[in-house]
Design a protein around this motif. Structure first.
Motif, PDB file in Angstrom:
ATOM      1  N   ASP A 107      -1.315   4.016  11.124  1.00 62.10           N
ATOM      2  CA  ASP A 107      -1.085   4.332   9.712  1.00 62.10           C
ATOM      3  C   ASP A 107      -1.325   5.811   9.434  1.00 62.10           C
ATOM      4  O   ASP A 107      -0.591   6.429   8.648  1.00 62.10           O
ATOM      5  CB  ASP A 107      -2.011   3.483   8.832  1.00 62.10           C
TER       6      ASP A 107
ATOM      7  N   LEU B  26     -10.088   4.073  -4.338  1.00 62.47           N
ATOM      8  CA  LEU B  26      -9.814   3.691  -2.952  1.00 62.47           C
ATOM      9  C   LEU B  26     -11.109   3.446  -2.185  1.00 62.47           C
ATOM     10  O   LEU B  26     -11.207   2.513  -1.384  1.00 62.47           O
ATOM     11  CB  LEU B  26      -8.983   4.768  -2.263  1.00 62.47           C
TER      12      LEU B  26
ATOM     13  N   CYS C 204       0.827  -1.212   0.000  1.00 60.47           N
ATOM     14  CA  CYS C 204       0.000   0.000   0.000  1.00 60.47           C
ATOM     15  C   CYS C 204       0.861   1.261   0.000  1.00 60.47           C
ATOM     16  O   CYS C 204       0.580   2.218  -0.729  1.00 60.47           O
ATOM     17  CB  CYS C 204      -0.921   0.005   1.227  1.00 60.47           C
ATOM     18  N   HIS C 205       1.930   1.264   0.816  1.00 65.40           N
ATOM     19  CA  HIS C 205       2.814   2.429   0.855  1.00 65.40           C
ATOM     20  C   HIS C 205       3.474   2.662  -0.504  1.00 65.40           C
ATOM     21  O   HIS C 205       3.616   3.820  -0.943  1.00 65.40           O
ATOM     22  CB  HIS C 205       3.883   2.234   1.935  1.00 65.40           C
TER      23      HIS C 205
ATOM     24  N   GLY D 150      -5.431   4.349   3.956  1.00 65.23           N
ATOM     25  CA  GLY D 150      -4.575   3.241   4.385  1.00 65.23           C
ATOM     26  C   GLY D 150      -4.942   2.759   5.775  1.00 65.23           C
ATOM     27  O   GLY D 150      -4.917   1.557   6.061  1.00 65.23           O
TER      28      GLY D 150
ATOM     29  N   LEU E 226      -7.957   0.600   5.521  1.00 64.27           N
ATOM     30  CA  LEU E 226      -7.582  -0.736   5.037  1.00 64.27           C
ATOM     31  C   LEU E 226      -6.910  -1.550   6.136  1.00 64.27           C
ATOM     32  O   LEU E 226      -7.165  -2.754   6.278  1.00 64.27           O
ATOM     33  CB  LEU E 226      -6.649  -0.608   3.828  1.00 64.27           C
ATOM     34  N   CYS E 227      -6.049  -0.897   6.934  1.00 70.32           N
ATOM     35  CA  CYS E 227      -5.407  -1.589   8.048  1.00 70.32           C
ATOM     36  C   CYS E 227      -6.437  -2.000   9.098  1.00 70.32           C
ATOM     37  O   CYS E 227      -6.340  -3.085   9.690  1.00 70.32           O
ATOM     38  CB  CYS E 227      -4.341  -0.695   8.687  1.00 70.32           C
TER      39      CYS E 227
END
Length: 364
Positions: free
Chosen positions: A82, A214, A7-8, A122, A125-126
């Motif tokens: 995150d 996203l 992702c990063h 992000g 998502l985490c």
């Protein structure tokens, strides 16, 4: 951890494309220099993100006591972790462009807000990934820890938070783009061309496309988690319908699904106790009396009753047995006891025990 690194890297490439192709104030740097400016802060803070991830993973696998009942808070910690990492990355990237490349402050602010947006997405998502891992881990956990969430963050609140976050960043991004382009237009009236409109449209379209993709991806992951939770609930309810009360629903969220799981566990406990009582009472009392006890219609300390006790044995049983084969005696007794039991229950009697050829029963 692989998903977080991926992702990063993906978010970093999106920022590189924005800086090298989309943003009219940064495209002079090219892909190489833009990649260095973007990925240096990302890889600088990635070890810290890996440390936080491993710390939260250890807490998941260390779960097993009532003190760890707040396991459902770990997804929120992953979300915050995150978000903080991307806040730091955004500060570094914005500072690099403003300090070393003399980019406009609003451009640095746009890059910072872009990193914050990636931190939020992000983090979501985490959050969903951690929630998924907790669900899968608890499915294999043999020890059940009774727990009911005290603070409920409803599913509708989660969706509202997600929608508001997306809308706010879309509005802020569009306003910043419009503000910078208007300032550029006022400062360069003579250089106003159709390319100006095309660049403005391309920047807005790029921002919308990234946010939309996203958003759809997060909605897909969220629906997968909901489907998993529902399947677990349905599997447990199926077990209950077949009389299996030795099952439990693990509480992994602090929303309506967590409350449903906790209440389902309470229901299973009640059914298990009721089933145990029915089996235990059924050894000594009739089903009618057992039901009255469970319903509270009979006081627990008992009550006095006038009853009739029946002792019934067979006349001449010893002489009868001496002249018969053992198998014939057993068959005869089984048939006899079956008929006597039907007659006793027909008149609401309680069959207490068999003693040889004797029947011991009570009426009233």
């Amino acid at each position: 951890m692989t998903a977080i690194i991926l992702c990063h890297i993906i978010f970093g490439f999106v920022l590189v494309i924005y800086g090298a192709e989309v943003c009219p104030y940064l495209d002079c740097l090219g892909y190489f220099r833009t990649s260095i400016n973007i990925f240096t802060p990302i890889f600088l803070f990635l070890p810290l993100r890996a440390y936080l991830f491993k710390k939260h993973t250890r807490k998941i696998h260390g779960f097993g006591s009532v003190k760890n009942a707040a396991l459902y808070s770990l997804p929120w910690r992953e979300f915050v972790s995150d978000l903080i990492i991307w806040l730091l990355i955004g500060i570094c990237i914005g500072s690099i462009y403003i300090a070393y490349f003399s980019a406009p402050i609003l451009t640095g602010l746009k890059l910072f807000l872009g990193c914050v947006a990636f931190g939020l997405f992000g983090g979501m998502l985490c959050f969903l990934s951690t929630e998924k891992r907790i669900i899968e881990f608890l499915k294999t956990l043999k020890v059940h820890v009774p727990f009911s969430p005290k603070r409920v963050f409803s599913v509708s609140s989660k969706m509202l938070f997600f929608m508001i976050t997306v809308l706010i960043f879309m509005i802020i991004a569009i306003l910043l783009m419009a503000l910078m382009d208007i300032n550029y237009l006022l400062a360069n009236k003579d250089s106003f061309t159709i390319d100006f409109f095309f660049g403005f449209f391309k920047e807005i379209l790029f921002a919308f496309a990234v946010l939309l993709l996203l958003s759809l991806f997060i909605l897909g992951r969220y629906s997968q988690n909901l489907k998993t939770l529902l399947s677990i609930q349905l599997a447990v309810m199926e077990d209950i319908s077949h009389g299996n009360y030795n099952t439990q629903v693990q509480v992994v969220t602090n929303d309506e699904f967590g409350l449903i799981a906790a209440k389902t566990n309470e229901m299973i406990k009640g059914l298990r106790e009721r089933d145990f009582c029915q089996v235990s009472f059924g050894r000594f009392v009739t089903p009618e009396v057992s039901d009255k006890i469970l319903k509270g219609e009979i006081p627990l300390e008992g009550e006095l009753k006038d009853v009739t006790i029946l002792f019934c044995d067979l006349r001449g049983y010893t002489t009868f047995v001496e002249g018969k084969e053992p198998r014939e005696v057993v068959n005869f007794l089984n048939e006899y006891f079956s008929e006597m039991e039907k007659s006793i229950k027909q008149y609401q009697g309680i069959l207490l025990q068999f003693i040889g050829d004797e029947i011991y029963a009570v009426f009233g």
